[in-house]
Design an enzyme around this catalytic site. Structure first.
Site, PDB file in Angstrom:
ATOM      1  N   GLN A  96       0.839  -1.199   0.000  1.00 39.98           N
ATOM      2  CA  GLN A  96       0.000   0.000   0.000  1.00 39.98           C
ATOM      3  C   GLN A  96       0.877   1.254   0.000  1.00 39.98           C
ATOM      4  OE1 GLN A  96      -3.607   0.264   0.120  1.00 39.98           O
ATOM      5  NE2 GLN A  96      -2.967   2.300  -0.499  1.00 39.98           N
ATOM      6  N   CYS A 154      -6.478   4.475   1.777  1.00 36.35           N
ATOM      7  CA  CYS A 154      -6.144   3.152   1.236  1.00 36.35           C
ATOM      8  C   CYS A 154      -7.378   2.355   0.851  1.00 36.35           C
ATOM      9  CB  CYS A 154      -5.305   2.375   2.249  1.00 36.35           C
ATOM     10  SG  CYS A 154      -6.140   2.155   3.830  1.00 36.35           S
ATOM     11  N   ARG A 175      -2.190   0.317  -6.862  1.00 41.07           N
ATOM     12  CA  ARG A 175      -1.837  -0.907  -6.129  1.00 41.07           C
ATOM     13  C   ARG A 175      -1.321  -1.972  -7.091  1.00 41.07           C
ATOM     14  NH1 ARG A 175      -3.660  -2.311  -1.208  1.00 41.07           N
ATOM     15  NH2 ARG A 175      -2.185  -3.985  -1.646  1.00 41.07           N
TER      16      ARG A 175
HETATM   17  N1   CP Z   1      -6.164  -1.125   0.683  1.00 37.54           N
HETATM   18  C1   CP Z   1      -6.311  -2.446   0.787  1.00 37.54           C
HETATM   19  O1   CP Z   1      -5.383  -3.177   1.182  1.00 37.54           O
HETATM   20  O2   CP Z   1      -7.531  -2.919   0.412  1.00 37.54           O
HETATM   21  P1   CP Z   1      -8.040  -4.416   0.582  1.00 37.54           P
HETATM   22  O3   CP Z   1      -8.179  -4.689   2.059  1.00 37.54           O
HETATM   23  O4   CP Z   1      -9.361  -4.469  -0.138  1.00 37.54           O
HETATM   24  O5   CP Z   1      -7.031  -5.354  -0.022  1.00 37.54           O
HETATM   25  N1  NVA Z   2      -5.904  -0.554   8.601  1.00 40.61           N
HETATM   26  C1  NVA Z   2      -6.790  -1.333   7.773  1.00 40.61           C
HETATM   27  C2  NVA Z   2      -6.299  -1.320   6.373  1.00 40.61           C
HETATM   28  C3  NVA Z   2      -7.146  -2.079   5.384  1.00 40.61           C
HETATM   29  C4  NVA Z   2      -6.556  -2.056   4.005  1.00 40.61           C
HETATM   30  C5  NVA Z   2      -6.877  -2.747   8.317  1.00 40.61           C
HETATM   31  O1  NVA Z   2      -5.864  -3.287   8.761  1.00 40.61           O
HETATM   32  O2  NVA Z   2      -7.970  -3.301   8.310  1.00 40.61           O
END
Ligand code: CP
Ligand code: NVA
Length: 295
Positions: A125, A253, A281
């Protein structure tokens, strides 16, 4: 071949090389005829799809594996899961609850292992985040990022990636959800551009990038109500966002919770770059995988 368990594993030169390989056509087809095992202990939309498509673009074949199919540390140990996957695949990716599980998998095998999100970090990310910021602001050397919210996995990787790339970063979190002194000491090793506090307005003032993530990460669902309370005042709304620089962009994200950490008119507004960031990504995954197998 090199693991990518944490963005901290990279030097500034490594990150620059990965970013170079994110460009269309720059990564080659180093996985031609080979497999990539992608293990998920948690849900994923972006990571699964961007990694699968990146593997295909690199000439390889992705195999996505759900937790109930392999039972890490229940059906067999994380080490034996990794050893098994290494019999068939040139790369292993894993999204895990406990970063330690990822480290144990990486130690057990010779094939490169990539972190697809752990409780500690989210390096793929962070690479996409820097790619998005540089895509917007080019090589400008006066870019400052403000991250408002939980000092979590995404924030921890974002801070280090920014510092490695010459971007200053300010973090604003409620005191109980701020970076530990240990985290802060580690950041200091990557440069002097990091600062933190508990005032979102001070963090966002005149910055070029405003970034936030969910208040409740996967695995913390039982804390959701308490966290909503603790993070009151830390949502990125139009009032806060308008105090950033006039050319500021908004990043997240994803997934986003409109009305919690971000207002709908910010994440869906003209300054939002979250869909470019999501697309990046895939380019970031391609660049990172190509770099890993070439080391
Ligand atoms: N940003 C991200 O990691 O999204 P996902 O949880 O959908 O993979
Ligand atoms: N901080 C979040 C990010 C998801 C992409 C988690 O860990 O769920």
């Amino acid at each position: 071949m090199s693991d990518l368990l944490d963005i901290d594993d990279l030097s500034a030169e490594d990150l620059a090389e990965i970013l170079k390989r994110c460009a269309p056509g720059a990564a080659g087809r180093p996985l031609a005829g080979q497999g990539a095992a992608l293990v998920f202990e948690k849900p994923s939309a972006r990571t699964r799809n961007s990694m699968e498509m990146a593997v295909v673009q690199l000439g390889g074949h992705p195999v996505t594996i759900r937790p109930d199919e392999i039972g890490i540390d229940t059906r067999e140990s994380a080490e034996d899961v990794a050893r098994t996957l290494a019999c068939y695949h040139a790369v292993i990716g894993a999204r895990v609850f406990d970063h330690e599980v990822l480290s144990r998998m990486a130690t057990a095998v010779d094939v490169p292992v990539v972190n697809m999100l752990s409780d500690r970090s989210h390096p793929l990310q962070a690479i996409a985040d820097v790619l998005t910021i540089r895509g917007e602001f080019g090589t400008r050397d006066d870019v400052t990022v403000a991250y408002v919210g939980d000092a979590n996995n995404v924030a921890r990787s974002l801070v280090v990636a920014c510092l490695l790339n010459g971007l200053a970063i300010r973090v604003a979190s409620p005191e109980d959800f701020a970076f530990t002194s240990e985290d802060q000491a580690r950041f200091a090793a990557f440069g002097s551009g990091f600062s933190c506090g508990s005032d979102p307005r001070a963090a966002v003032n005149e910055v070029q990038v405003v970034y936030t993530d969910v208040w409740t990460s996967m695995g913390q669902e039982q804390e959701a109500r308490a966290r909503r309370e603790a993070f009151r005042g830390f949502g990125v709304d139009q009032t806060l966002f308008s105090t950033a620089a006039s050319d500021a962009i908004f990043l997240h994200c994803l997934p986003a919770h409109r009305g919690e950490e971000v207002a709908a008119d910010v994440v869906d507004g003209p300054a939002s770059r979250v869909w470019q960031q999501a697309e990046n990504r895939m380019h970031a995954a391609r660049g990172a995988l190509s770099w890993m197998v070439d080391q």
